[in-house]
Write a protein that holds these residues in place. Structure first.
Motif, short mmCIF file in Angstrom:
data_model
loop_
_atom_site.label_atom_id
_atom_site.label_comp_id
_atom_site.label_asym_id
_atom_site.label_seq_id
_atom_site.Cartn_x
_atom_site.Cartn_y
_atom_site.Cartn_z
N TRP A 1 1.97 -56.77 12.84
CA TRP A 1 1.94 -55.97 14.10
C TRP A 1 0.61 -55.90 14.80
CZ3 TRP A 1 6.28 -54.84 17.03
CH2 TRP A 1 7.55 -55.10 16.42
N LYS B 1 2.93 -55.57 19.94
CA LYS B 1 3.25 -57.01 19.86
C LYS B 1 3.45 -57.54 18.31
CE LYS B 1 -0.07 -58.22 23.35
NZ LYS B 1 -1.52 -58.77 23.71
N VAL B 2 4.38 -58.34 18.09
CA VAL B 2 4.71 -59.00 16.78
C VAL B 2 4.16 -60.39 16.41
CG1 VAL B 2 7.04 -59.81 17.54
CG2 VAL B 2 6.62 -59.11 14.93
N ALA C 1 2.16 -50.00 17.59
CA ALA C 1 2.72 -51.42 17.33
C ALA C 1 3.30 -51.64 18.74
CB ALA C 1 3.56 -51.42 16.16
N GLY D 1 7.85 -51.67 13.61
CA GLY D 1 6.30 -51.46 13.30
C GLY D 1 6.32 -50.08 12.75
#
Length: 156
Positions: free
Chosen positions: A98, A136-137, A134, A129
């Motif tokens: 993350w 963006k992955v 968190a 996340g």
């Protein structure tokens, strides 16, 4: 008929011109260009999800699809479809990491998980996340480098 000999300075000039013109056409390699990034192994078309292909053989055969995000309490949850575009069955590993909204890594303790994708199959992975920031992955997929998998495959 009299043969004339070409002057040595003229031969040297022609040789140098040939060498420089050939070397000017040579493409840069990764070692010569430290900022080189293989764009085919990275899919960042979604603003909040990035797929990293950790094996060259997966380029053009694996893609992400149907990416969704939602809040679960204070945390962000992502659901990513991984699609096999080929006619080959893949035994793969994936890892989820993350980033915050600015792209700074938050969780680099990702554990590799094994899964199998049959030809043209889409498998869905859900990850949450571990911190509130968190946003963006980063989803990394690779072929496992494990001799036990290969041995098990040939024993069947």
């Amino acid at each position: 008929m009299k043969q004339t000999k070409m002057p040595s300075y003229l031969m040297l000039s022609l040789l140098l011109i040939t060498v420089f013109s050939v070397s000017a056409c040579k493409p840069a390699t990764v070692a010569e260009n430290p900022n080189f990034v293989a764009q085919d192994t990275l899919d960042d078309t979604h603003p909040r999800a990035r797929l990293v292909l950790g094996s060259d053989r997966l380029v053009g055969n694996i893609r992400m699809a149907n990416i969704k995000f939602r809040k679960v309490g204070l945390f962000t949850q992502a659901q990513i479809g991984i699609q096999n575009l080929s006619d080959v069955r893949y035994n793969l590993e994936y890892k989820v990491e993350w980033e915050d909204a600015n792209g700074f890594m938050l969780d680099q303790s990702g554990v590799w998980h094994r899964f199998t994708l049959s030809p043209t199959q889409i498998d869905t992975v859900t990850a949450t996340g571990k911190v509130q920031e968190a946003y963006k992955v980063v989803f990394t997929v690779r072929l496992p480098d494990d001799p036990f998998i290969i041995n098990n495959k040939y024993q069947k």
